[in-house]
Enzyme design. Structure first.
Site, PDB file in Angstrom:
ATOM      1  N   TYR A 184      62.570  57.646  66.770  1.00 17.13           N
ATOM      2  CA  TYR A 184      62.248  56.306  67.249  1.00 17.13           C
ATOM      3  C   TYR A 184      63.266  55.288  66.740  1.00 17.13           C
ATOM      4  O   TYR A 184      63.350  55.027  65.534  1.00 17.13           O
ATOM      5  CB  TYR A 184      60.833  55.886  66.834  1.00 17.13           C
ATOM      6  CG  TYR A 184      59.738  56.821  67.333  1.00 17.13           C
ATOM      7  CD1 TYR A 184      59.854  57.467  68.563  1.00 17.13           C
ATOM      8  CD2 TYR A 184      58.596  57.053  66.593  1.00 17.13           C
ATOM      9  CE1 TYR A 184      58.867  58.318  69.030  1.00 17.13           C
ATOM     10  CE2 TYR A 184      57.592  57.908  67.058  1.00 17.13           C
ATOM     11  CZ  TYR A 184      57.750  58.537  68.271  1.00 17.13           C
ATOM     12  OH  TYR A 184      56.763  59.395  68.728  1.00 17.13           O
TER      13      TYR A 184
ATOM     14  N   HIS B  73      58.751  67.776  67.031  1.00 17.12           N
ATOM     15  CA  HIS B  73      58.724  66.681  68.010  1.00 17.12           C
ATOM     16  C   HIS B  73      59.226  67.107  69.392  1.00 17.12           C
ATOM     17  O   HIS B  73      60.388  67.417  69.566  1.00 17.12           O
ATOM     18  CB  HIS B  73      59.609  65.536  67.468  1.00 17.12           C
ATOM     19  CG  HIS B  73      59.399  64.224  68.173  1.00 17.12           C
ATOM     20  ND1 HIS B  73      59.982  63.067  67.746  1.00 17.12           N
ATOM     21  CD2 HIS B  73      58.670  63.885  69.272  1.00 17.12           C
ATOM     22  CE1 HIS B  73      59.633  62.074  68.550  1.00 17.12           C
ATOM     23  NE2 HIS B  73      58.842  62.552  69.490  1.00 17.12           N
TER      24      HIS B  73
HETATM   25  P1  NAD Z   1      51.219  53.211  74.118  1.00 16.66           P
HETATM   26  O1  NAD Z   1      50.555  53.753  75.317  1.00 16.66           O
HETATM   27  O2  NAD Z   1      50.453  53.116  72.872  1.00 16.66           O
HETATM   28  O3  NAD Z   1      51.831  51.789  74.523  1.00 16.66           O
HETATM   29  C1  NAD Z   1      52.560  51.036  73.622  1.00 16.66           C
HETATM   30  C2  NAD Z   1      52.992  49.735  74.289  1.00 16.66           C
HETATM   31  O4  NAD Z   1      51.836  48.938  74.506  1.00 16.66           O
HETATM   32  C3  NAD Z   1      53.924  48.911  73.410  1.00 16.66           C
HETATM   33  O5  NAD Z   1      54.808  48.197  74.255  1.00 16.66           O
HETATM   34  C4  NAD Z   1      52.982  47.951  72.715  1.00 16.66           C
HETATM   35  O6  NAD Z   1      53.655  46.770  72.332  1.00 16.66           O
HETATM   36  C5  NAD Z   1      51.986  47.693  73.834  1.00 16.66           C
HETATM   37  N1  NAD Z   1      50.662  47.270  73.326  1.00 16.66           N
HETATM   38  C6  NAD Z   1      49.944  47.779  72.294  1.00 16.66           C
HETATM   39  N2  NAD Z   1      48.796  47.107  72.148  1.00 16.66           N
HETATM   40  C7  NAD Z   1      48.776  46.159  73.110  1.00 16.66           C
HETATM   41  C8  NAD Z   1      47.855  45.142  73.478  1.00 16.66           C
HETATM   42  N3  NAD Z   1      46.709  44.970  72.812  1.00 16.66           N
HETATM   43  N4  NAD Z   1      48.165  44.340  74.534  1.00 16.66           N
HETATM   44  C9  NAD Z   1      49.315  44.505  75.219  1.00 16.66           C
HETATM   45  N5  NAD Z   1      50.229  45.439  74.923  1.00 16.66           N
HETATM   46  C10 NAD Z   1      49.964  46.257  73.882  1.00 16.66           C
HETATM   47  O7  NAD Z   1      52.526  54.106  73.912  1.00 16.66           O
HETATM   48  P2  NAD Z   1      53.335  54.621  72.668  1.00 16.66           P
HETATM   49  O8  NAD Z   1      53.673  53.547  71.702  1.00 16.66           O
HETATM   50  O9  NAD Z   1      54.435  55.430  73.235  1.00 16.66           O
HETATM   51  O10 NAD Z   1      52.341  55.662  71.980  1.00 16.66           O
HETATM   52  C11 NAD Z   1      51.671  55.410  70.793  1.00 16.66           C
HETATM   53  C12 NAD Z   1      52.270  56.169  69.629  1.00 16.66           C
HETATM   54  O11 NAD Z   1      52.010  57.558  69.793  1.00 16.66           O
HETATM   55  C13 NAD Z   1      53.794  56.064  69.464  1.00 16.66           C
HETATM   56  O12 NAD Z   1      54.141  54.871  68.789  1.00 16.66           O
HETATM   57  C14 NAD Z   1      54.070  57.318  68.686  1.00 16.66           C
HETATM   58  O13 NAD Z   1      53.738  57.112  67.325  1.00 16.66           O
HETATM   59  C15 NAD Z   1      53.091  58.318  69.278  1.00 16.66           C
HETATM   60  N6  NAD Z   1      53.700  59.113  70.383  1.00 16.66           N
HETATM   61  C16 NAD Z   1      54.206  60.342  70.065  1.00 16.66           C
HETATM   62  C17 NAD Z   1      54.808  61.115  71.048  1.00 16.66           C
HETATM   63  C18 NAD Z   1      55.367  62.451  70.676  1.00 16.66           C
HETATM   64  O14 NAD Z   1      55.244  62.865  69.550  1.00 16.66           O
HETATM   65  N7  NAD Z   1      55.976  63.181  71.582  1.00 16.66           N
HETATM   66  C19 NAD Z   1      54.911  60.652  72.362  1.00 16.66           C
HETATM   67  C20 NAD Z   1      54.355  59.410  72.663  1.00 16.66           C
HETATM   68  C21 NAD Z   1      53.748  58.651  71.665  1.00 16.66           C
END
Ligand code: NAD
Length: 319
Positions: free
Chosen positions: A60, A125
């Site tokens: 990230y 990952h």
């Molecule tokens: P998400 O679906 O959680 O969306 C995140 C987005 O939504 C960001 O732009 C954030 O600013 C916004 N957001 C969060 N809360 C909000 C709110 N209340 N109102 C408006 N916008 C809001 O997607 P993500 O961040 O990709 O997934 C969450 C976490 O899961 C990642 O940070 C990561 O730690 C993990 N993840 C891991 C993998 C992997 O291991 N392959 C893949 C995807 C995500």
């Protein structure tokens, strides 16, 4: 305010908050530049409101998210054992490397950036980009050595296609892989993870579901440029978000509450980078017990019906 529920994470003995803090936005992956002050305030507020699970990766922001999260964790007024920290190996800004040497060095590098002397959960990952046989024969055994050395406590695998989990779990001894992290498969537009839950439960594996907002698709501001969804899915989600907005409602709240409603999912990871987001997401989680807005849910589900469970290709062809 009530308190955020804790759920058992598979057979790990860990109790994680049903809402987890995804730290990828701290690496500026969603296009907005997050200041150190905002990052520290967000993590601090998350812990104050009962979030005890944080997920990151060296990938990230090409290590930026880990460095930023490390500063936040250092500034926390709570002892290390009060939170559960997960990070990953194998995927880097420069590409993929799941070799034993690389992942072993990677854990030391992550611990340094994160300012900790152990990692609770280390995850391979996005293994769909690797040879799954290498993950089984080389990567996981290397991580087991780190477990024996006390550097990591539990081992996990992550990725988009759901079949990768069964491929690995059917080929490792029970108890080798403690958790899986699935993303974009348990939300308003795609709940295909449901079909895998009985199998994962039978293996005693803890289930982490990430991206309940479908990496920004289910937000009023919409997804980042790089979002891999096909246009029809982007359009349908934008229409659903606009519909909620027209009724003075917030699609993120509905999406998050939908994901949080399944107790077989130990924790739902949302990417957050501001105190406002933390507060509003925790509030949404606390209100799940009052039930979902069923009228809005019906309307949004019917808008999303034509794109239900549509995903996108990811990783090697053979996976
Ligand atoms: P998400 O679906 O959680 O969306 C995140 C987005 O939504 C960001 O732009 C954030 O600013 C916004 N957001 C969060 N809360 C909000 C709110 N209340 N109102 C408006 N916008 C809001 O997607 P993500 O961040 O990709 O997934 C969450 C976490 O899961 C990642 O940070 C990561 O730690 C993990 N993840 C891991 C993998 C992997 O291991 N392959 C893949 C995807 C995500």
């Amino acid at each position: 305010m009530g308190s955020l529920g804790l759920r058992e994470l598979g057979a790990t003995g860990l109790k994680v908050s049903c809402l987890g803090f995804g730290a990828s936005p701290l690496g500026n992956v969603f296009g907005n530049k997050v200041t150190e002050a905002d990052a520290i305030a967000s993590v601090n507020e998350a812990v104050r409101l009962g979030i005890n699970f944080f997920d990151c990766s060296p990938y990230y922001g090409d290590t930026l998210a880990e460095t930023m999260l490390g500063k936040c964790l250092k500034a926390l007024p709570v002892p290390r054992e009060q939170y559960v920290l997960s990070t990953k190996v194998g995927r880097y800004g420069a590409g993929f490397d799941f070799s034993a040497d690389r992942v072993t060095a990677s854990v030391d590098e992550s611990m340094k950036r994160l300012n900790v002397d152990y990692i609770d959960i280390i995850q391979c990952h996005d293994i769909e980009f690797a040879s799954l046989d290498q993950i089984i024969a080389e990567t996981i055994p290397a991580l087991q050595k780190l477990k024996e050395a006390g550097k990591v406590r539990f081992i996990g695998i992550t990725g988009l296609p759901l079949k990768i989990y069964q491929y690995v779990l059917d080929r490792v001894p029970p108890g080798t892989v403690d958790v899986i992290l699935s993303y974009c498969h348990y939300g308003l537009n795609d709940n295909s993870l449901l079909n895998s839950l009985p199998y994962l439960k039978s293996k005693g594996v803890g289930v982490i579901s990430a991206s309940p907002l479908s990496m920004g698709l289910l937000t009023p501001q919409g997804p980042p440029e790089w979002h891999p969804a096909p246009q029809e899915l982007k359009d349908a989600c934008a229409a659903a978000a606009a519909h909620c907005q027209s009724k003075g409602k917030d699609i993120t709240k509905l999406a998050l509450q939908y994901s949080l409603s399944n107790p077989d999912i130990a924790t739902v990871l949302v990417g957050m980078c501001s105190v406002e987001q933390v507060r509003s997401n925790v509030q949404a989680a606390l209100e799940v017990s009052n039930g979902l807005d069923s009228e809005l849910l019906d309307e949004v589900e019917s808008i999303l019906q034509p794109v239900k469970n549509i995903s996108w290709p990811m990783g090697r062809d053979e996976n």
